[in-house]
Design a protein around this motif. Structure first.
Motif, mmCIF file in Angstrom:
data_model
loop_
_atom_site.group_PDB
_atom_site.id
_atom_site.type_symbol
_atom_site.label_atom_id
_atom_site.label_comp_id
_atom_site.label_asym_id
_atom_site.label_seq_id
_atom_site.Cartn_x
_atom_site.Cartn_y
_atom_site.Cartn_z
ATOM 1 N N ASP A 71 0.803 -1.235 0.000
ATOM 2 C CA ASP A 71 0.000 0.000 0.000
ATOM 3 C C ASP A 71 0.829 1.274 0.000
ATOM 4 O O ASP A 71 0.419 2.290 0.579
ATOM 5 C CB ASP A 71 -0.986 0.001 1.167
ATOM 6 N N ARG A 72 1.970 1.239 -0.633
ATOM 7 C CA ARG A 72 2.696 2.466 -0.931
ATOM 8 C C ARG A 72 2.497 2.778 -2.412
ATOM 9 O O ARG A 72 2.047 1.948 -3.185
ATOM 10 C CB ARG A 72 4.182 2.329 -0.603
ATOM 11 N N TRP A 73 2.850 4.013 -2.780
ATOM 12 C CA TRP A 73 2.681 4.457 -4.162
ATOM 13 C C TRP A 73 4.029 4.817 -4.758
ATOM 14 O O TRP A 73 4.859 5.459 -4.107
ATOM 15 C CB TRP A 73 1.773 5.681 -4.223
ATOM 16 N N LEU A 74 4.251 4.404 -6.008
ATOM 17 C CA LEU A 74 5.406 4.882 -6.761
ATOM 18 C C LEU A 74 5.067 6.286 -7.253
ATOM 19 O O LEU A 74 4.023 6.492 -7.879
ATOM 20 C CB LEU A 74 5.690 3.957 -7.946
ATOM 21 N N ILE A 75 5.931 7.246 -6.967
ATOM 22 C CA ILE A 75 5.580 8.636 -7.262
ATOM 23 C C ILE A 75 5.431 8.876 -8.764
ATOM 24 O O ILE A 75 6.237 8.406 -9.564
ATOM 25 C CB ILE A 75 6.609 9.623 -6.676
ATOM 26 N N PRO A 76 4.395 9.630 -9.167
ATOM 27 C CA PRO A 76 4.271 10.021 -10.571
ATOM 28 C C PRO A 76 5.191 11.187 -10.904
ATOM 29 O O PRO A 76 5.455 11.462 -12.070
ATOM 30 C CB PRO A 76 2.801 10.422 -10.686
ATOM 31 N N THR A 77 5.666 11.878 -9.875
ATOM 32 C CA THR A 77 6.583 13.008 -9.994
ATOM 33 C C THR A 77 7.096 13.309 -8.597
ATOM 34 O O THR A 77 6.376 13.100 -7.612
ATOM 35 C CB THR A 77 5.883 14.250 -10.576
ATOM 36 N N SER A 78 8.323 13.839 -8.489
ATOM 37 C CA SER A 78 8.832 14.154 -7.150
ATOM 38 C C SER A 78 8.169 15.395 -6.565
ATOM 39 O O SER A 78 8.443 15.770 -5.420
ATOM 40 C CB SER A 78 10.355 14.320 -7.164
#
Length: 425
Positions: free
Chosen positions: A224-231
């Motif tokens: 349940d973590r997210w890979l960032i779409p942008t920093s």
């Protein structure tokens, strides 16, 4: 997140702002929920006050030997306690409904944002540079790149569509561009370099308006973590929940990170080449500032992004986005589009947005103005400075030669170890 006080005081202006976004009026429904919640809160406060008064009076009645009065007061306290759960539930339920409703509504556009339905209604503000005239037919990067180390086949074999494997001097040129951008933004433009996580929690995504509306556009891990779409997410959320000291000067941060997007809404677009990838790299610019400084900071941020393109001698144009093409959290956005001779078109390479206090309200990021006891919400801004992969594409197409080689821009020489051109293999 929207300011409920503003909606109470300016319901017409709020609905007018939504209308410019192509949305139906929402103020009446929001204010109805708000009224029910305030009713519950007022009732609870009144009941709590009376319960406390009655509880105190019980002791006094007992001390005076007035058992009948004491019993009557006890019955009243019991009745209050019995009624309170229903009002607590109304407070909780209406509060959740109100927040959920507000969370799905986009930021209201600034007054100088042009009205429009889509990208065709964006307004060109300026152009810089003259597109190069070729004495041969220039190729698109997807045709030029494979012989130079842009390996689409291996990327697809390892990970599927929209992944690329860079090799040799191509990989080094990609790295050089990112280093050049970072050095420029930190040494010349006053940004502090950061190296933030690329995995974040729900709060970070929600605070930067990526949740709940755009969950399908991002990748989520099994824990349940997210890979960032942008920093932008990591950098902006770094001030979540804080009360910052007086923002006499904006906080300016930059980072070069991997970014990940599912491209759920881009099926069939840019399937060839390196333009629209699931995994890519970007040098991001983020500013946290006082409300009165955000418009000037926005213009400054755009100039910092423009400076990279000008240093690389890449022709571009600057667009002011219309209401129909602007991002969910933005109140005003400029796009920079770089000239790609292989496509004979300008393509987006940077988007710089002022979100006002929209994100700050979602993440509760405030500051205390000098001499004031009260806090105010900060303003947040973000922009690409630039998208590294798209800049690589622009360099390949603009600096290509008739023999299929690509000249390395002179300002990248310190990062390339003497490599002056990419040669076909």
């Amino acid at each position: 997140m929207h300011d409920i006080v503003f909606i109470r005081q300016n319901p017409g202006a709020f609905d007018a702002g939504l209308a410019r976004r192509g949305l139906e009026p929402a103020a009446d429904a929001i204010l109805a929920l708000d009224a029910r919640r305030r009713e519950a809160q007022t009732t609870l406060q009144t009941m709590q006050n009376r319960r406390n008064e009655a509880s105190k009076a019980i002791g006094q009645a007992m001390g005076q030997g007035d058992k009948d009065k004491a019993e009557a007061l006890k019955a009243e306290v019991a009745d209050i306690k019995a009624q309170m759960p229903q009002w607590e539930e109304q407070d909780r339920q209406t509060g959740e409904e109100l927040e959920a409703t507000l969370a799905t509504l986009p930021n209201l556009p600034a007054s100088d944002v042009p009205d429009g339905a889509d990208e065709d209604d964006n307004v060109e503000v300026s152009r810089w540079g003259t597109p190069r005239k070729f004495d041969f037919t220039p190729k698109e990067h997807a045709d030029l790149g494979p012989a130079l180390g842009m390996d689409f086949e291996t990327g697809a074999k390892l990970s599927g569509a929209r992944f690329t494997f860079l090799r040799g001097d191509m990989a080094r040129l990609h790295r050089a561009l990112a280093q050049f951008m970072l050095d420029t933004h930190t040494r010349a433009n006053g940004y502090t370099e950061c190296n933030p996580p690329v995995l974040v929690n729900d709060d970070a995504m929600y605070g930067t308006d990526k949740l709940p509306k755009f969950s399908e556009d991002s990748f989520r891990t099994t824990d349940d973590r997210w890979l960032i779409p942008t920093s932008e997410v990591s950098l902006t959320a770094s001030v979540a929940g804080q009360i910052l000291p007086d923002l006499a000067q904006p906080i300016r941060m930059t980072a070069h990170t991997l970014c990940f997007r599912s491209e759920a809404g881009a099926a069939g677009r840019d399937t060839r080449g390196f333009i629209r990838q699931h995994q890519f790299e970007k040098v991001e610019l983020v500013s946290i500032c006082a409300p009165q400084d955000s418009e000037a900071e926005h213009e400054r941020m755009v100039r910092c992004a423009e400076g990279i393109l000008e240093a690389l001698d890449l022709p571009y144009r600057k667009l002011l986005l219309c209401t129909g093409d602007m991002g969910f959290g933005a109140r005003k956005t400029y796009d920079l589009e770089v000239w790609l001779p292989g496509q004979d078109a300008y393509r987006e390479i940077s988007s710089c947005s002022n979100t006002g206090d929209f994100q700050a309200r979602r993440m509760n990021a405030r500051y205390r103005p000098e001499g004031s006891k009260k806090t105010e919400f900060v303003h947040t801004l973000n922009g690409s400075g630039l998208a590294v992969g798209r800049t690589l594409v622009a360099v390949l197409e603009n600096y290509q030669q008739a023999d299929g080689s690509v000249i390395v821009p002179s300002m990248l020489a310190p990062y390339m170890g003497g490599i002056e051109r990419l040669e076909p293999q």
